[in-house]
Scaffold this motif. Structure first.
Motif, PDB file in Angstrom:
ATOM      1  N   LYS A  40       2.121   4.016  -3.288  1.00  0.00           N
ATOM      2  CA  LYS A  40       1.906   5.193  -3.396  1.00  0.00           C
ATOM      3  C   LYS A  40       3.263   6.138  -3.093  1.00  0.00           C
ATOM      4  CE  LYS A  40      -2.223   5.415  -2.990  1.00  0.00           C
ATOM      5  NZ  LYS A  40      -3.623   6.029  -4.110  1.00  0.00           N
TER       6      LYS A  40
ATOM      7  N   ALA B 119       0.450   6.532   2.766  1.00  0.00           N
ATOM      8  CA  ALA B 119      -0.067   6.392   1.968  1.00  0.00           C
ATOM      9  C   ALA B 119       0.066   7.132   1.706  1.00  0.00           C
ATOM     10  CB  ALA B 119      -0.857   4.884   1.260  1.00  0.00           C
ATOM     11  N   ARG B 120      -1.349   8.419   1.559  1.00  0.00           N
ATOM     12  CA  ARG B 120      -1.765   9.515   0.979  1.00  0.00           C
ATOM     13  C   ARG B 120      -1.558  10.586   1.623  1.00  0.00           C
ATOM     14  NH1 ARG B 120      -6.155   9.049   4.883  1.00  0.00           N
ATOM     15  NH2 ARG B 120      -5.057  10.978   5.536  1.00  0.00           N
ATOM     16  N   GLY B 121       0.514  10.224   1.698  1.00  0.00           N
ATOM     17  CA  GLY B 121       1.023  11.457   1.153  1.00  0.00           C
ATOM     18  C   GLY B 121       0.923  12.353   2.734  1.00  0.00           C
ATOM     19  N   LYS B 122       0.436  11.758   3.586  1.00  0.00           N
ATOM     20  CA  LYS B 122       1.120  13.514   4.878  1.00  0.00           C
ATOM     21  C   LYS B 122       2.209  13.235   4.915  1.00  0.00           C
ATOM     22  CE  LYS B 122      -1.989  13.647   8.963  1.00  0.00           C
ATOM     23  NZ  LYS B 122      -2.990  13.816   9.905  1.00  0.00           N
TER      24      LYS B 122
ATOM     25  N   ARG C  30       5.818   6.376  -0.766  1.00  0.00           N
ATOM     26  CA  ARG C  30       6.404   5.602   0.447  1.00  0.00           C
ATOM     27  C   ARG C  30       7.134   4.686   0.423  1.00  0.00           C
ATOM     28  NH1 ARG C  30       3.710  10.371   2.798  1.00  0.00           N
ATOM     29  NH2 ARG C  30       5.936   9.922   4.938  1.00  0.00           N
TER      30      ARG C  30
ATOM     31  N   LYS D 131       0.292  -0.816  -0.310  1.00  0.00           N
ATOM     32  CA  LYS D 131       0.500   0.033  -0.423  1.00  0.00           C
ATOM     33  C   LYS D 131       0.788   1.309  -0.035  1.00  0.00           C
ATOM     34  CE  LYS D 131      -3.942   2.545   2.286  1.00  0.00           C
ATOM     35  NZ  LYS D 131      -4.873   1.554   3.019  1.00  0.00           N
ATOM     36  N   VAL D 132       1.377   1.658   0.838  1.00  0.00           N
ATOM     37  CA  VAL D 132       2.813   2.687   1.212  1.00  0.00           C
ATOM     38  C   VAL D 132       4.035   2.490  -0.381  1.00  0.00           C
ATOM     39  CG1 VAL D 132       1.995   3.063   3.550  1.00  0.00           C
ATOM     40  CG2 VAL D 132       4.627   1.491   2.509  1.00  0.00           C
TER      41      VAL D 132
ATOM     42  N   LYS E 145      -4.834   3.354  10.737  1.00  0.00           N
ATOM     43  CA  LYS E 145      -5.237   5.282  10.023  1.00  0.00           C
ATOM     44  C   LYS E 145      -3.579   5.519   9.292  1.00  0.00           C
ATOM     45  CE  LYS E 145      -7.333   8.920   9.878  1.00  0.00           C
ATOM     46  NZ  LYS E 145      -8.468   8.997   8.637  1.00  0.00           N
TER      47      LYS E 145
ATOM     48  N   ASP F 120      -2.723   4.483   6.595  1.00  0.00           N
ATOM     49  CA  ASP F 120      -4.025   4.966   4.828  1.00  0.00           C
ATOM     50  C   ASP F 120      -3.142   6.717   5.273  1.00  0.00           C
ATOM     51  OD1 ASP F 120      -5.155   3.481   5.007  1.00  0.00           O
ATOM     52  OD2 ASP F 120      -6.955   4.018   6.155  1.00  0.00           O
ATOM     53  N   GLU F 121      -2.706   7.705   6.171  1.00  0.00           N
ATOM     54  CA  GLU F 121      -1.903   8.601   6.185  1.00  0.00           C
ATOM     55  C   GLU F 121      -0.927   8.492   5.888  1.00  0.00           C
ATOM     56  OE1 GLU F 121      -3.952  10.860  10.379  1.00  0.00           O
ATOM     57  OE2 GLU F 121      -2.367   9.940   9.966  1.00  0.00           O
TER      58      GLU F 121
END
Length: 122
Positions: free
Chosen positions: A30, A109-112, A32, A26-27, A103, A106-107
């Motif tokens: 994206k 992976a979303r690029g936070k 990461r 997942k990461v 969570k 997910d953050e």
């Protein structure tokens, strides 16, 4: 949304080693790194890469994983929706910890930014 006893039981029995590769995929999909994933997991649980590899080798369940973890004192600052559940409203302690982990991953992976994922009291 409240978790059901069946859902909580599924989380309890889930094997960490079987889920971990999905976290990595997942990461990395994206952009990461696995190192960033280890950083986020260590912040939340206290487990470093060596510890995680040991837990994977032992094929521990999420129940055992979180029994051995030292949850970060700022984990309660993790808020939001993951897997259809508002994290701060989950009443089962184990399920809540598992969703904290979901969570923060997910953050990531979303690029936070890492410094925002690794929450600090203000």
């Amino acid at each position: 949304m409240k978790t059901t006893p069946e859902h909580n039981e599924r989380v309890r029995k889930m094997k960490f080693y079987s889920v971990f590769p999905h976290y990595v995929t997942k990461v990395e999909k994206k952009g990461r790194t696995k190192e960033e994933l280890f950083t986020v997991i260590e912040w939340l649980t206290g487990f470093n890469e060596e510890d995680l590899n040991q837990l994977i080798d032992e094929k521990v369940t999420f129940e055992t994983f979180f029994e051995r973890a030292t949850l970060n004192p700022n984990a309660h600052l993790i808020k939001g929706v993951v897997c259809g559940y508002r994290v701060e409203e989950i009443d089962n302690p184990l399920t809540k910890k598992a969703r904290y982990l979901d969570k923060v991953i997910d953050e990531l992976a979303r690029g936070k930014k890492l410094e925002n994922i690794l929450r600090k009291e203000k």
